[in-house]
Enzyme design. Structure first.
Site, mmCIF file in Angstrom:
data_model
loop_
_atom_site.group_PDB
_atom_site.id
_atom_site.type_symbol
_atom_site.label_atom_id
_atom_site.label_comp_id
_atom_site.label_asym_id
_atom_site.label_seq_id
_atom_site.Cartn_x
_atom_site.Cartn_y
_atom_site.Cartn_z
ATOM 1 N N ARG A 181 4.895 4.009 -0.287
ATOM 2 C CA ARG A 181 3.732 3.337 -0.902
ATOM 3 C C ARG A 181 4.069 2.670 -2.240
ATOM 4 O O ARG A 181 3.232 2.612 -3.148
ATOM 5 C CB ARG A 181 2.567 4.316 -1.112
ATOM 6 C CG ARG A 181 2.055 4.930 0.159
ATOM 7 C CD ARG A 181 1.329 3.948 1.066
ATOM 8 N NE ARG A 181 0.827 4.627 2.239
ATOM 9 C CZ ARG A 181 1.519 4.787 3.370
ATOM 10 N NH1 ARG A 181 2.732 4.281 3.497
ATOM 11 N NH2 ARG A 181 0.992 5.431 4.389
ATOM 12 N N SER A 227 -6.239 6.742 2.626
ATOM 13 C CA SER A 227 -5.836 8.015 2.010
ATOM 14 C C SER A 227 -5.991 7.946 0.497
ATOM 15 O O SER A 227 -5.610 6.962 -0.131
ATOM 16 C CB SER A 227 -4.368 8.306 2.319
ATOM 17 O OG SER A 227 -4.219 8.455 3.701
ATOM 18 N N GLU A 263 -2.827 7.660 -4.096
ATOM 19 C CA GLU A 263 -2.449 6.484 -3.311
ATOM 20 C C GLU A 263 -3.466 5.368 -3.598
ATOM 21 O O GLU A 263 -3.111 4.213 -3.757
ATOM 22 C CB GLU A 263 -2.454 6.827 -1.816
ATOM 23 C CG GLU A 263 -2.046 5.650 -0.941
ATOM 24 C CD GLU A 263 -1.671 6.050 0.475
ATOM 25 O OE1 GLU A 263 -1.158 7.168 0.687
ATOM 26 O OE2 GLU A 263 -1.866 5.214 1.370
HETATM 27 C C1 LIG Z 1 -9.589 2.862 7.097
HETATM 28 C C2 LIG Z 1 -8.319 2.617 6.295
HETATM 29 C C3 LIG Z 1 -7.102 2.975 6.824
HETATM 30 C C4 LIG Z 1 -5.926 2.762 6.098
HETATM 31 N N1 LIG Z 1 -4.735 3.113 6.652
HETATM 32 C C5 LIG Z 1 -3.592 2.891 5.982
HETATM 33 C C6 LIG Z 1 -2.334 3.231 6.558
HETATM 34 O O1 LIG Z 1 -2.244 3.725 7.664
HETATM 35 N N2 LIG Z 1 -1.222 2.975 5.831
HETATM 36 C C7 LIG Z 1 -1.266 2.414 4.595
HETATM 37 O O2 LIG Z 1 -0.210 2.200 4.000
HETATM 38 N N3 LIG Z 1 -2.446 2.081 4.040
HETATM 39 C C8 LIG Z 1 -3.599 2.295 4.685
HETATM 40 N N4 LIG Z 1 -4.800 1.957 4.119
HETATM 41 C C9 LIG Z 1 -4.828 1.396 2.752
HETATM 42 C C10 LIG Z 1 -4.759 -0.139 2.665
HETATM 43 O O3 LIG Z 1 -5.335 -0.736 3.820
HETATM 44 C C11 LIG Z 1 -3.344 -0.646 2.488
HETATM 45 O O4 LIG Z 1 -2.742 -0.135 1.319
HETATM 46 C C12 LIG Z 1 -3.303 -2.184 2.434
HETATM 47 O O5 LIG Z 1 -2.005 -2.610 2.520
HETATM 48 C C13 LIG Z 1 -3.948 -2.754 1.181
HETATM 49 O O6 LIG Z 1 -4.111 -4.145 1.364
HETATM 50 P P1 LIG Z 1 -5.318 -4.931 0.682
HETATM 51 O O7 LIG Z 1 -5.186 -6.362 1.023
HETATM 52 O O8 LIG Z 1 -6.602 -4.302 1.023
HETATM 53 O O9 LIG Z 1 -4.951 -4.707 -0.838
HETATM 54 P P2 LIG Z 1 -5.955 -4.348 -2.029
HETATM 55 O O10 LIG Z 1 -6.542 -3.010 -1.781
HETATM 56 O O11 LIG Z 1 -6.867 -5.479 -2.269
HETATM 57 O O12 LIG Z 1 -4.902 -4.246 -3.230
HETATM 58 C C14 LIG Z 1 -3.920 -3.229 -3.215
HETATM 59 C C15 LIG Z 1 -2.857 -3.575 -4.254
HETATM 60 O O13 LIG Z 1 -2.172 -4.748 -3.846
HETATM 61 C C16 LIG Z 1 -2.266 -5.757 -4.857
HETATM 62 N N5 LIG Z 1 -2.322 -7.043 -4.151
HETATM 63 C C17 LIG Z 1 -3.068 -7.381 -3.085
HETATM 64 N N6 LIG Z 1 -2.759 -8.619 -2.680
HETATM 65 C C18 LIG Z 1 -1.806 -9.081 -3.518
HETATM 66 C C19 LIG Z 1 -1.080 -10.294 -3.649
HETATM 67 N N7 LIG Z 1 -1.271 -11.325 -2.810
HETATM 68 N N8 LIG Z 1 -0.195 -10.416 -4.657
HETATM 69 C C20 LIG Z 1 0.014 -9.401 -5.527
HETATM 70 N N9 LIG Z 1 -0.641 -8.236 -5.465
HETATM 71 C C21 LIG Z 1 -1.539 -8.081 -4.468
HETATM 72 C C22 LIG Z 1 -3.497 -5.413 -5.652
HETATM 73 O O14 LIG Z 1 -3.405 -5.923 -6.962
HETATM 74 C C23 LIG Z 1 -3.429 -3.892 -5.632
HETATM 75 O O15 LIG Z 1 -2.482 -3.473 -6.585
HETATM 76 C C24 LIG Z 1 -5.988 2.166 4.819
HETATM 77 C C25 LIG Z 1 -7.225 1.788 4.290
HETATM 78 C C26 LIG Z 1 -8.389 2.014 5.024
HETATM 79 C C27 LIG Z 1 -9.712 1.588 4.454
#
Ligand SMILES: Cc1cc2nc3c(=O)[nH]c(=O)nc-3n(C[C@H](O)[C@H](O)[C@H](O)COP(=O)(O)OP(=O)(O)OC[C@H]3O[C@@H](n4cnc5c(N)ncnc54)[C@H](O)[C@@H]3O)c2cc1C
Length: 306
Positions: free
Chosen positions: A179, A229, A299
């Protein structure tokens, strides 16, 4: 420094980007927990030119910026974010295949990408089939599921710096870890990434995807508002098990509740405040430290004004 919104408004008009800017935008509309106060300035640039203009304004007026994707790993505090929030999930959605290599925009959703790869009989993204984030967020967090990670397929990442320079880093320079990547916490905006997939068998890819979906549906509270998580698994432990062992499963505060389905998830039962979620996070941390001497690492990322 307090931001003068009128100056920013004029500057955005001058640069022809006022249509992509909103002021005092409630961030709860942009997070999977449906929690979060307003962003002073919120923008959804659809292309690199507009994004560069936004970054130049941030630089000129010394306004800090935060990037969000689908907001699925975020707890944004109720006082919101003082500064500029850049949201890339409206643009940056290009996907270009060249045999097993695929160039993907940072705003592409992992779920969609996994489907497209399946249709092309390319393997490597089955794990991503129901991670609800964008590619940008997935790279920052090295998102993964059941031992497979974004880092397994990423070859290089292109990003824009706070100095408005486009840079490229290869996988070996990104220090991917559990992560983590070394772009986390830096003022950079991921624009796209190149991935290397493997030629696969459609039935096998599809069956892996179905298996992953089933595991999640059985174990995770997917029908409730959540942010995935809350804690990383400490070495040798499952965070969810530790939460259960300290009696925190089902613990609630206001409309926030530690999920009865999976204790490493906190759900918003409708109208929860960030403070309620934070209270539960801190309570779990205290109990696990006291009972097991383990310091849980978060996380979920917490953003905004305390
Ligand atoms: C139901 C559910 C299940 C999930 N299952 C998993 C799983 O199995 N495995 C897992 O790893 N995660 C999981 N997650 C967490 C999440 O989906 C992941 O971490 C995902 O990759 C986050 O992407 P996001 O676009 O939503 O990022 P955000 O939540 O919007 O941002 C997360 C981070 O990324 C940064 N960021 C986002 N986009 C950019 C960009 N273009 N440039 C620079 N920084 C950026 C943000 O500043 C922040 O620091 C889950 C979440 C949910 C709600």
């Amino acid at each position: 420094m307090k931001m003068n919104k009128d100056i920013i408004k004029n500057e955005c008009k001058k640069q022809g980007i006022d249509s992509i800017i909103k002021y005092d935008e409630p961030l709860k509309n942009h997070t999977s927990l449906r929690i979060g106060g307003p962003a002073d300035v919120f923008c959804s640039p659809g292309n690199i030119e507009d994004l560069k203009k936004v970054v130049s304004i941030s630089k000129k007026y010394n306004i800090p910026f935060w990037v969000i994707g689908n907001g699925t790993n975020l707890l944004i505090l109720d006082n919101g974010i003082k500064g500029l929030v850049i949201n890339l999930n409206k643009g940056f959605k290009k996907i270009e295949f060249s045999d097993k290599i695929v160039k993907v925009g940072a705003g592409v959703s992992l779920v969609y990408l996994s489907k497209i790869a399946l249709n092309r009989e390319l393997s490597g993204l089955e794990f991503a089939c129901n991670i609800p984030g964008t590619l940008g967020g997935a790279i920052i967090n090295n998102a993964g599921f059941k031992g497979n990670f974004v880092a397994d397929v990423v070859q290089n990442v292109t990003f824009l710096t706070g100095e408005n320079k486009i840079e490229k880093a290869s996988k070996s320079n990104l220090n991917f870890n559990y992560r983590e990547s070394n772009l986390k916490g830096k003022s950079v905006i991921i624009l796209e990434a190149t991935m290397l997939l493997k030629k696969g068998n459609k039935e096998e890819i599809e069956s892996k995807i179905k298996e992953n979906i089933k595991i999640r549906e059985n174990k995770q509270p997917l029908r409730k508002l959540n942010a995935g998580s809350i804690f990383k698994n400490p070495p040798g432990y499952y965070a969810g098990e530790l939460v259960e062992k300290v009696g925190a499963k089902g613990l609630s505060r206001g409309k926030a509740e530690v999920s009865l389905k999976h204790a490493n998830f906190i759900i918003n039962n409708g109208g929860a405040l960030a403070g309620d979620i934070l209270y539960l996070i801190e309570e779990i941390e205290k109990r696990v430290k006291k009972n097991f001497g383990i310091k849980l690492e978060r996380e979920i990322e917490i953003l905004g004004e305390p």
